[in-house]
Motif scaffolding. Structure first.
Motif, short mmCIF file in Angstrom:
data_model
loop_
_atom_site.label_atom_id
_atom_site.label_comp_id
_atom_site.label_asym_id
_atom_site.label_seq_id
_atom_site.Cartn_x
_atom_site.Cartn_y
_atom_site.Cartn_z
N HIS A 153 -134.93 -13.17 -61.36
CA HIS A 153 -133.62 -13.13 -61.93
C HIS A 153 -133.10 -11.66 -62.77
N THR A 154 -131.91 -11.15 -62.36
CA THR A 154 -131.29 -10.08 -63.01
C THR A 154 -130.59 -10.45 -64.01
N SER A 155 -130.99 -10.75 -65.21
CA SER A 155 -130.24 -11.24 -66.30
C SER A 155 -129.80 -9.80 -67.21
N ILE A 156 -128.46 -10.17 -67.71
CA ILE A 156 -127.76 -9.26 -68.25
C ILE A 156 -128.23 -9.33 -70.03
N VAL A 188 -123.25 -18.57 -75.56
CA VAL A 188 -122.05 -17.59 -75.14
C VAL A 188 -120.64 -17.98 -75.76
N THR A 189 -120.20 -17.27 -76.67
CA THR A 189 -118.98 -17.62 -77.06
C THR A 189 -117.67 -16.81 -76.19
N LEU A 190 -116.46 -17.29 -76.36
CA LEU A 190 -115.41 -16.42 -75.53
C LEU A 190 -114.46 -16.00 -76.68
N THR A 191 -114.82 -15.28 -77.84
CA THR A 191 -114.10 -14.69 -78.75
C THR A 191 -113.76 -13.30 -78.35
N THR A 229 -108.72 -11.37 -67.00
CA THR A 229 -108.42 -11.71 -68.54
C THR A 229 -107.24 -11.88 -69.03
N CYS A 230 -106.26 -11.03 -68.25
CA CYS A 230 -104.82 -11.04 -68.50
C CYS A 230 -103.76 -11.04 -67.33
N LEU A 231 -102.60 -11.88 -67.34
CA LEU A 231 -101.97 -12.13 -66.12
C LEU A 231 -101.46 -10.65 -65.82
N PHE A 232 -101.04 -10.09 -66.88
CA PHE A 232 -100.56 -8.52 -66.74
C PHE A 232 -101.41 -7.64 -66.21
N SER A 233 -102.63 -7.73 -66.05
CA SER A 233 -103.47 -6.83 -65.82
C SER A 233 -104.02 -6.75 -64.29
N ASN A 291 -122.55 -14.41 -69.22
CA ASN A 291 -122.73 -13.26 -69.76
C ASN A 291 -121.60 -12.10 -69.23
N VAL A 292 -121.43 -12.12 -68.07
CA VAL A 292 -120.64 -11.25 -67.33
C VAL A 292 -118.75 -11.54 -68.07
N ILE A 293 -118.79 -13.05 -68.08
CA ILE A 293 -117.44 -13.57 -68.35
C ILE A 293 -117.24 -13.01 -69.93
N HIS A 294 -118.26 -13.40 -70.63
CA HIS A 294 -118.31 -13.10 -72.22
C HIS A 294 -117.94 -11.68 -72.45
N GLU A 295 -118.78 -10.81 -71.74
CA GLU A 295 -118.55 -9.20 -71.90
C GLU A 295 -116.97 -8.84 -71.52
#
Length: 344
Positions: A3-6, A14-17, A284-288, A310-314
């Motif tokens: 597995h290729t782990s980040i 993993v938090t989403l802040t 991550t943003c509607l306008f982007s 981790n990709v979502i987090h980063e």
């Protein structure tokens, strides 16, 4: 199997802040870019091209992304489109999600034209709230705005939802010169029915939108006119539940009036959401228009849930403030991707 782990973090840790201190607990998922309407503010029918079917994320892939997201703190998921009921066996996905996550707040956004007889099933599956897009109560105007003569389907669906105990929010795109004359009709509807009627400021989204300064009807104008029609009381945040709408109680009424103000009074500082597009891209943003390809990761057997988390987090760490993008591009379409593919 290698597995290729980040990172070595487990997805549940993993938090989403993000860098602005905002924490995500809400995920919007566009399950299809297909829609049976041709709304003027979304796209025109000229030269319309859908995403190839092979690039649309499957129900199983959606369920996997939601499993990962729930482990990261997501508590609310909105399924949208396009038109979600335009995708075959849509209720199977709803059942799949709520069977696995019975405490998850699963909501829908729909034009309700294809909902005939489905409100009861939604209620039985555990859905509690449905957002229904409706920009006019005038049949001819409905046809002009959407390209289809289907107003009666929508009003029947609203009645059906209320009959089966579903909370209903009416989402109305505010269009000066088109539906601003119907404000008394919408206020009266909210007085007589236990619904939130929410006017959304028209946004310059997508390359074929009909947006212009001339048809922009601001929330301030709407509120000023509404106060001439009813006694309104602004509700505090704890009274209006979560969400970007500024809500007002209507004296003597069963429902409420809401204003969503992405143009005149942004709510970027409190944004708590991420979006998954119909072809499996994270926004991550509607306008982007910056998108992160999760679909390819989902279809790679060497990629783990932790890798995806981790990709979502980063990606979320650098989530932009949409108002900055809006101000930078105000003279053009803010985002090139059509709203039917983003999910609003």
């Amino acid at each position: 199997m290698t597995h290729t782990s980040i990172h070595t973090q487990n997805s549940s840790s993993v938090t989403l802040t993000d860098n602005h201190g905002r924490t995500v607990d809400y995920l919007r998922v566009s399950i299809t870019d297909r829609c049976n309407l041709r709304c003027m503010y979304c796209w025109s029918a000229d030269g319309m091209q859908f995403i190839p079917h092979s690039n649309i994320i499957t129900y199983e892939e959606i369920a996997r992304l939601i499993d990962i997201s729930v482990a990261m703190g997501v508590r609310k998921v909105r399924l949208t489109g396009g038109e979600p009921f335009a995708r075959r066996n849509f209720l199977d996905l709803v059942e799949m999600l709520l069977t696995k996550h019975p405490d998850l707040d699963v909501r829908l956004t729909t034009n309700a034209t294809l909902m005939n007889g489905k409100a009861k099933a939604l209620a039985e599956l555990g859905v509690r709230y449905v957002n229904i897009s409706l920009d006019t109560f005038n049949r001819l105007k409905f046809q002009r705005i959407t390209g289809r003569d289907m107003l009666r389907n929508v009003t029947r669906a609203i009645d059906d939802c209320l009959e089966h105990g579903l909370g209903v929010k009416i989402n109305t795109v505010a269009l000066k010169g088109i539906n601003d004359d119907e404000l008394p009709v919408f206020i009266n509807f909210a007085k007589n029915n236990p619904v939130d009627v929410r006017f959304i400021e028209f946004m310059p989204m997508g390359s074929s939108s009909a947006w212009s300064e001339s048809n922009f009807w601001s929330a301030d104008e709407i509120l000023s006119d509404a106060k001439k029609l009813a006694v309104l009381t602004k509700l505090e945040k704890k009274e209006r539940r979560s969400g970007p709408a500024k809500l007002f109680g209507i004296e003597g009424g069963k429902g409420r009036l809401g204003l969503i103000t992405p143009m005149s009074n942004h709510f970027c500082a409190s944004c708590n959401r991420l979006r998954i597009t119909a072809n499996g891209q994270l926004r991550t943003c509607l306008f982007s228009d910056n998108e992160i390809d999760l679909r390819t990761m989902l279809r790679n057997p060497s990629i783990t849930d932790t890798d995806i988390a981790n990709v979502i987090h980063e990606s979320n760490i650098s989530k932009p403030l949409g108002i900055e993008l809006l101000n930078a591009k105000r003279q053009n379409e803010v985002a090139e991707t059509r709203m039917n593919a983003i999910g609003g």
